[in-house]
Design a protein around this motif. Structure first.
Motif, PDB file in Angstrom:
ATOM      1  N   ASN A  74       0.815  -0.931  -0.234  1.00 15.59           N
ATOM      2  CA  ASN A  74       0.511  -0.286  -0.446  1.00 15.59           C
ATOM      3  C   ASN A  74       1.078   1.375  -0.171  1.00 15.59           C
ATOM      4  N   ALA A  75       2.082   1.233   0.640  1.00 14.39           N
ATOM      5  CA  ALA A  75       2.816   2.051   0.394  1.00 14.39           C
ATOM      6  C   ALA A  75       3.065   2.924  -0.848  1.00 14.39           C
ATOM      7  N   LYS A  76       3.120   2.099  -1.839  1.00 16.49           N
ATOM      8  CA  LYS A  76       3.923   2.383  -3.088  1.00 16.49           C
ATOM      9  C   LYS A  76       2.516   2.236  -4.379  1.00 16.49           C
ATOM     10  N   ASN A  77       1.263   1.737  -3.901  1.00 18.32           N
ATOM     11  CA  ASN A  77       0.405   1.512  -4.071  1.00 18.32           C
ATOM     12  C   ASN A  77       0.239   0.884  -5.226  1.00 18.32           C
ATOM     13  N   ALA A  78       0.970  -0.719  -5.194  1.00 14.03           N
ATOM     14  CA  ALA A  78       0.667  -1.441  -5.933  1.00 14.03           C
ATOM     15  C   ALA A  78       0.084  -2.971  -5.467  1.00 14.03           C
ATOM     16  N   VAL A  79       0.315  -3.756  -6.197  1.00 14.53           N
ATOM     17  CA  VAL A  79      -0.698  -5.311  -6.215  1.00 14.53           C
ATOM     18  C   VAL A  79       1.019  -5.978  -6.769  1.00 14.53           C
ATOM     19  N   TYR A  80       0.489  -7.165  -6.671  1.00 14.45           N
ATOM     20  CA  TYR A  80       1.757  -8.237  -7.472  1.00 14.45           C
ATOM     21  C   TYR A  80       1.317  -9.658  -7.686  1.00 14.45           C
ATOM     22  N   LEU A  81       1.694 -10.311  -8.718  1.00 19.09           N
ATOM     23  CA  LEU A  81       1.390 -11.280  -8.867  1.00 19.09           C
ATOM     24  C   LEU A  81       1.851 -12.624  -9.318  1.00 19.09           C
ATOM     25  N   GLN A  82       2.726 -13.016  -8.060  1.00 24.00           N
ATOM     26  CA  GLN A  82       4.152 -13.169  -8.256  1.00 24.00           C
ATOM     27  C   GLN A  82       3.060 -15.553  -8.933  1.00 24.00           C
TER      28      GLN A  82
END
Length: 124
Positions: A74-82
């Motif tokens: 949330n600090a980077k306003n990002a979501v990831y999918l590994q």
């Protein structure tokens, strides 16, 4: 909220990729359930994974359990999918989405905000 998925590409069976989803504009999605979906040619859109607004809870589609991981920063306003141990059947356009409601349940999220997808192609 505008969302943009990136990180797709061509990978061999058994390989790995990491997709990213970033939000643009003034509003963030740090209080929204976030999800990943995919759609292969000729097939309906399929749920892949979701993460709660605070990152404490995740859920996955049966076809990716044990191979894919969703996480958020949330600090980077990002979501990831590994994505690990990729299979031919993982080939699709992957899109990220945000729940319409703030701090909603991961189990009843209504994904009303969508971004452009990124192509993932898994080859033998």
């Amino acid at each position: 909220v505008q969302l943009q998925a990136s990180g797709g590409g061509l990978v061999q069976v058994g390989g790995s990729l990491r997709l990213s989803c970033a939000a643009s504009g003034r509003r963030t999605f740090s209080d929204n359930v976030m999800g990943w979906f995919r759609q292969a040619p000729g097939r309906e859109r399929e749920f892949v994974a979701a993460v709660s607004w605070n990152g404490s809870t995740t859920r996955y589609g049966d076809s990716v359990k044990g191979r894919f991981s969703i996480l958020r920063d949330n600090a980077k306003n990002a979501v990831y999918l590994q994505m690990n141990n990729l299979k031919n059947e993982d080939t699709a356009v992957y899109s990220c989405a945000a729940d319409r409601f703030l701090r909603g349940s991961i189990w009843t999220a209504d994904f009303g905000y969508w971004g452009q997808g990124t192509q993932v192609t898994v080859s033998s």
